[in-house]
Motif scaffolding. Structure first.
Motif, mmCIF file in Angstrom:
data_model
loop_
_atom_site.group_PDB
_atom_site.id
_atom_site.type_symbol
_atom_site.label_atom_id
_atom_site.label_comp_id
_atom_site.label_asym_id
_atom_site.label_seq_id
_atom_site.Cartn_x
_atom_site.Cartn_y
_atom_site.Cartn_z
ATOM 1 N N GLU A 1 0.816 -0.951 -0.161
ATOM 2 C CA GLU A 1 0.013 -0.055 -0.080
ATOM 3 C C GLU A 1 0.869 1.205 -0.006
ATOM 4 O O GLU A 1 0.537 2.135 -0.648
ATOM 5 C CB GLU A 1 -0.972 0.031 1.108
ATOM 6 C CG GLU A 1 -2.057 -1.152 1.168
ATOM 7 C CD GLU A 1 -3.098 -1.360 2.494
ATOM 8 O OE1 GLU A 1 -2.393 -0.710 3.194
ATOM 9 O OE2 GLU A 1 -3.888 -2.030 2.175
ATOM 10 N N ASN B 1 3.705 1.667 -1.366
ATOM 11 C CA ASN B 1 4.653 1.807 -2.589
ATOM 12 C C ASN B 1 3.519 2.391 -3.588
ATOM 13 O O ASN B 1 3.999 2.957 -4.555
ATOM 14 C CB ASN B 1 5.174 0.518 -3.091
ATOM 15 C CG ASN B 1 6.427 0.308 -2.418
ATOM 16 O OD1 ASN B 1 7.334 1.012 -2.822
ATOM 17 N ND2 ASN B 1 6.506 -0.695 -1.608
ATOM 18 N N GLY B 2 2.419 2.209 -3.478
ATOM 19 C CA GLY B 2 1.449 2.774 -4.589
ATOM 20 C C GLY B 2 1.462 2.220 -5.821
ATOM 21 O O GLY B 2 1.102 2.714 -6.884
ATOM 22 N N CYS B 3 1.951 0.841 -6.001
ATOM 23 C CA CYS B 3 2.471 0.358 -7.359
ATOM 24 C C CYS B 3 2.360 -1.183 -7.352
ATOM 25 O O CYS B 3 1.675 -1.657 -6.456
ATOM 26 C CB CYS B 3 3.829 0.612 -7.653
ATOM 27 S SG CYS B 3 5.201 -0.139 -6.625
ATOM 28 N N GLY C 1 -0.995 -0.532 -5.769
ATOM 29 C CA GLY C 1 -1.077 -0.160 -4.442
ATOM 30 C C GLY C 1 -2.121 -0.774 -3.637
ATOM 31 O O GLY C 1 -2.379 -0.330 -2.513
ATOM 32 N N GLU C 2 -2.635 -1.734 -4.083
ATOM 33 C CA GLU C 2 -3.704 -2.527 -3.675
ATOM 34 C C GLU C 2 -3.546 -3.960 -3.013
ATOM 35 O O GLU C 2 -2.805 -4.583 -4.062
ATOM 36 C CB GLU C 2 -5.289 -2.429 -4.365
ATOM 37 C CG GLU C 2 -5.790 -1.292 -4.371
ATOM 38 C CD GLU C 2 -6.508 -0.741 -3.099
ATOM 39 O OE1 GLU C 2 -7.062 -1.675 -2.277
ATOM 40 O OE2 GLU C 2 -6.439 0.483 -2.990
ATOM 41 N N GLN D 1 7.432 0.643 -10.650
ATOM 42 C CA GLN D 1 7.309 2.053 -10.081
ATOM 43 C C GLN D 1 7.824 3.264 -10.643
ATOM 44 O O GLN D 1 8.916 2.757 -11.378
ATOM 45 C CB GLN D 1 8.029 1.950 -8.715
ATOM 46 C CG GLN D 1 7.881 3.004 -7.698
ATOM 47 C CD GLN D 1 8.446 2.990 -6.347
ATOM 48 O OE1 GLN D 1 9.606 2.834 -6.246
ATOM 49 N NE2 GLN D 1 7.585 2.905 -5.389
ATOM 50 N N GLU E 1 4.254 8.169 -0.371
ATOM 51 C CA GLU E 1 4.545 6.747 -0.947
ATOM 52 C C GLU E 1 5.777 6.540 -0.421
ATOM 53 O O GLU E 1 6.745 7.259 -0.295
ATOM 54 C CB GLU E 1 4.551 6.813 -2.374
ATOM 55 C CG GLU E 1 3.109 6.607 -2.940
ATOM 56 C CD GLU E 1 2.972 6.625 -4.331
ATOM 57 O OE1 GLU E 1 4.017 6.410 -5.240
ATOM 58 O OE2 GLU E 1 1.980 6.472 -5.201
#
Length: 137
Positions: A47, A49-51, A71-72, A101, A131
């Motif tokens: 989460e 990292n959002g990637c 990111g999920e 990323q 992030e």
């Protein structure tokens, strides 16, 4: 035991899966999940990292695969395996992580990711973003 992931994909129920194969998904209710502390660190890594990412982490007589999409946290599977021959140095120290990323593929050890997460949580990150920006060591 590469047949175990196939059994999971084709299972009609989670009850059909061997008890030593652990599966955690974002679709399970809180009652179906074990103690969230069992995989909270992996969820945070995904989460923050959002990637999209795949983390492969060997353990004693098993290995875990964590998957994140944009990111999920999608889930984690822990599969029985003989991990004595798995590499455990350099980019594979404590496991291997692959992140997509900022338009780039970043590969690094799980130890590197865990240290970056620790620094982030202690407020030592150099970025002023929400992030967790991973740099290749």
């Amino acid at each position: 035991m590469h047949s175990e992931p196939r059994k999971i994909v084709t299972a009609n129920s989670l009850m059909d899966i061997r008890p030593d194969v652990r599966l955690y998904t974002r679709f399970q209710s809180d009652q179906e999940l074990p103690d969230p502390g069992d995989f909270q660190m992996f969820k945070m890594i995904v989460e923050l990292n959002g990637c999209s990412c795949v983390l492969i982490i060997p353990g004693k007589n098993c290995f875990g695969v964590v998957v994140g999409v944009l990111g999920e946290f999608m889930g984690m599977i822990n599969i029985p395996a003989d991990t004595t021959g798995f590499p455990n140095e350099g980019d594979y120290n404590l496991g291997h992580c692959i992140f997509l990323q900022s338009g780039k593929v970043k590969r690094m050890s799980f130890r590197h990711v865990a240290l970056k997460l620790s620094d982030y949580l202690e407020g030592k990150n150099e970025n002023d973003t929400t992030e967790l920006e991973l740099q290749i060591p």
